[in-house]
Design an enzyme around this catalytic site. Sequence first.
Site, mmCIF file in Angstrom:
data_model
loop_
_atom_site.group_PDB
_atom_site.id
_atom_site.type_symbol
_atom_site.label_atom_id
_atom_site.label_comp_id
_atom_site.label_asym_id
_atom_site.label_seq_id
_atom_site.Cartn_x
_atom_site.Cartn_y
_atom_site.Cartn_z
ATOM 1 N N CYS A 405 0.784 -1.234 0.000
ATOM 2 C CA CYS A 405 0.000 0.000 0.000
ATOM 3 C C CYS A 405 0.826 1.298 0.000
ATOM 4 C CB CYS A 405 -1.027 -0.009 1.134
ATOM 5 S SG CYS A 405 -0.546 -0.870 2.614
ATOM 6 N N ARG A 434 7.833 -10.746 5.479
ATOM 7 C CA ARG A 434 7.473 -10.418 6.858
ATOM 8 C C ARG A 434 8.291 -11.284 7.807
ATOM 9 N NH1 ARG A 434 0.839 -9.604 6.223
ATOM 10 N NH2 ARG A 434 1.032 -7.939 4.661
ATOM 11 N N GLN A 452 0.859 -11.647 -2.866
ATOM 12 C CA GLN A 452 -0.585 -11.458 -2.708
ATOM 13 C C GLN A 452 -1.186 -10.979 -4.022
ATOM 14 O OE1 GLN A 452 -0.904 -8.572 0.521
ATOM 15 N NE2 GLN A 452 -1.816 -10.121 1.827
ATOM 16 N N ASP A 454 -2.749 -8.452 -4.451
ATOM 17 C CA ASP A 454 -3.007 -7.207 -3.732
ATOM 18 C C ASP A 454 -3.468 -6.118 -4.695
ATOM 19 O OD1 ASP A 454 -3.064 -5.712 -1.468
ATOM 20 O OD2 ASP A 454 -0.917 -5.342 -1.356
ATOM 21 N N HIS A 456 -5.228 -1.872 -4.712
ATOM 22 C CA HIS A 456 -5.721 -0.702 -3.989
ATOM 23 C C HIS A 456 -6.518 0.165 -4.949
ATOM 24 C CE1 HIS A 456 -2.289 -2.091 -1.566
ATOM 25 N NE2 HIS A 456 -3.089 -1.774 -0.574
ATOM 26 N N LYS A 535 -14.442 -1.938 7.684
ATOM 27 C CA LYS A 535 -13.990 -3.021 6.810
ATOM 28 C C LYS A 535 -15.053 -4.106 6.732
ATOM 29 C CE LYS A 535 -11.570 -5.405 10.575
ATOM 30 N NZ LYS A 535 -10.386 -6.146 10.984
ATOM 31 N N HIS A 582 -8.347 -1.056 0.357
ATOM 32 C CA HIS A 582 -7.430 -2.195 0.297
ATOM 33 C C HIS A 582 -8.275 -3.435 0.012
ATOM 34 C CE1 HIS A 582 -4.228 0.009 2.694
ATOM 35 N NE2 HIS A 582 -5.315 0.666 3.056
#
Length: 708
Positions: A405, A434, A452, A454, A456, A535, A582
């Site tokens: 992000c 991580r 991911q 992922d 946005h 969320k 997200h």
Amino acid sequence: MLCAFSTSFRRRSLFPLSRLLSLRLFAAAAMASSHPKDESYLQKAIPKRIQLFEAIKSQQQLAQLKLVPSEPIKITLPNGTVKEGKKWVSSPMDIAKEISKSLASNALISSVNGVLWDMTRPLEGDCELKIFTFDSDEGRDTFWHSSAHILGQSLESIYGCKLCIGPCTTRGEGFYYDAFYGDLGLNDDHFKEVEAGALKAVAEKQPFERIEVTREQALEMFSDNNFKVEIIRDLPADKTITVYRCGPLVDLCRGPHIPNTSFVKAFACLKASSAYWRGNKDRESLQRVYGISYPDQKRLKEYIRQLEEAKKYDHRLLGIKQELFFCHPLSPGSWFFLPHGTRVYNKLMEFIRNQYWERGYQEVKSPNMYNMNLWETSGHAANYRDNMFLLEIEKQEFGLKPMNCPGHCLMFQHRVRSYRELPLRLADFGVLHRNEASGALTGLTRVRRFQQDDAHIFCRESQIKDEVRGVLEFINYAYNVFGFTYELKLSTRPEKYLGDLATWEKAEAALTEALNESGKPWQIDEGDGAFYGPKIDISVSDALNRKFQCATLQLDFQLPERFKLEYSAEDEAKREKPVMIHRAILGSVERMFAILLEHYKGKWPFWLSPRQAIVCSVSEKSQPYAQKIRDQIHQAGYHVDIDSTDRTIQKKIREAQVAQYNYILVVGEEETKTGEVNVRPRDNQGQHFAMSIEKLLQHFKDETAAFH
């Protein structure tokens, strides 16, 4: 090893409960005597806590009686029925008894004006009341949280350990208790004595009692336990501190809890493992004991059966057996994907990429490493630093990215943006790292290196509903393809939040509308949103009825503010801030890979399979034709192999079945003459038929298009 304090699912017992309890306690006492424990700690700490608890409870009960007379109050039930009660006297349990004896005997927890409330806690005024049993999320979570206290009571009394934290698990499946034992390491051999202590607590029908304490009272009560003291000192100054008691256990806890220990009719210790205090590898090493419990033995037996079933399809075992992936001690938490595993990995990303093309996403690539100044701006340096891999380059500190992000914020920021560009949907399969503790690494489900799906979405406030609706439709499409069922929860504004109230209310209203329009049932989780925005939590259930959190959908008002993101509105002189969404569908590709492998029990559907077909020749004479068929299928884009060994055709077929090929294609002299293949589908064993190569390829195409 799995142990339950009722041994009925391991062997049939003819002993009455009292006799069984005596035998288990005798065995527990014998084993406990072999483990030294800090008796002085127990003899000092437990009586002191009980004495202080009872003294404070008496004071608070007297104070409540003096507050106001028992004024009549109105209690509104979900169906609109209004019950009469008395302020500071009537409890949710009293109302449950009025409704039905059955409800009262199964009621675990209640909600008073949206706040979870102990069943025996007096009501403080007019209210809306909901009552929950084990069949609800609220009931189950409370049941397992209370079971953790029963477990903690047993552990403390047997081993003299210092209890740390004991929640229900985040997967919504059981509970655990972390404690400090000094040099003692727990294992399956200790479970019998632990369960004997739990059985004793259950048999005593210990009530869960609640008091509120001041910070000073809490520090005095738990002065002998440095872990509890640390928790208390870290609590916000305005935080209400609550303490619960069940039997000899007095524990710092926000609650709420079930009425008493006798509601827990079935209990099992599952496993023991190491953990670090507060997840910090530089802090004390703790022992974590996991458990599961139910209101009846039948459900426990079913859970144990499912666990045994799941063991057979553990992705770590299937991954080795099918030559999909492996992990090496030279790179813990970072998995090697072999050719067949990479086929599945790439197919999952291709599936998402194809949907990106259809749904207006733009794929981007962003750096793997950033100067720590970026993470200072995003806030991750303050809140996530310990979970990052850090390195020094030219006397400056850098970090490998744990999420995409902040990088996407830089992409939005790098030039002037117009309202005409919104919504802007940026998708990124970038590699993330991580720094998970080594003890927390678990196969592909908890790793250090992963990717991911992922994305946005930068949009205007007026576009939130449509974008959320689009993401929910995307999730529904993907999970239907995988054969998952799923649940939706809207998590709303927490007590501490960023931004103004009006923006939050508009955002929550947009999410609510999108959820309603999705046509799917959903629940609301009051106050559980992130501090930066509301969320939607999505939990999937696989073929083994296990729940996983994979997809995410979160609104973020914070990062656009921290990065000072803006776009020009219709009036070009006016600048507005975008809202950031997200979202992920698969989540971690590694984790989804593991979930799907277990969900399909190792039998990949054709479209996703790394072994779609194998050509088996009956004899050496048909070998050239077998090679020709293999090449044609390969050129058409399918994963096909050939067995050209000199084994018998029966052995070739058996090996192919064990390897889980979707289609076994047998060719002999007859097929060579007719230009066909003899097709044996994996999922219809015993069935085989002749088919031309043209029809076979069309069948493969149809299967792929239908995600079969």
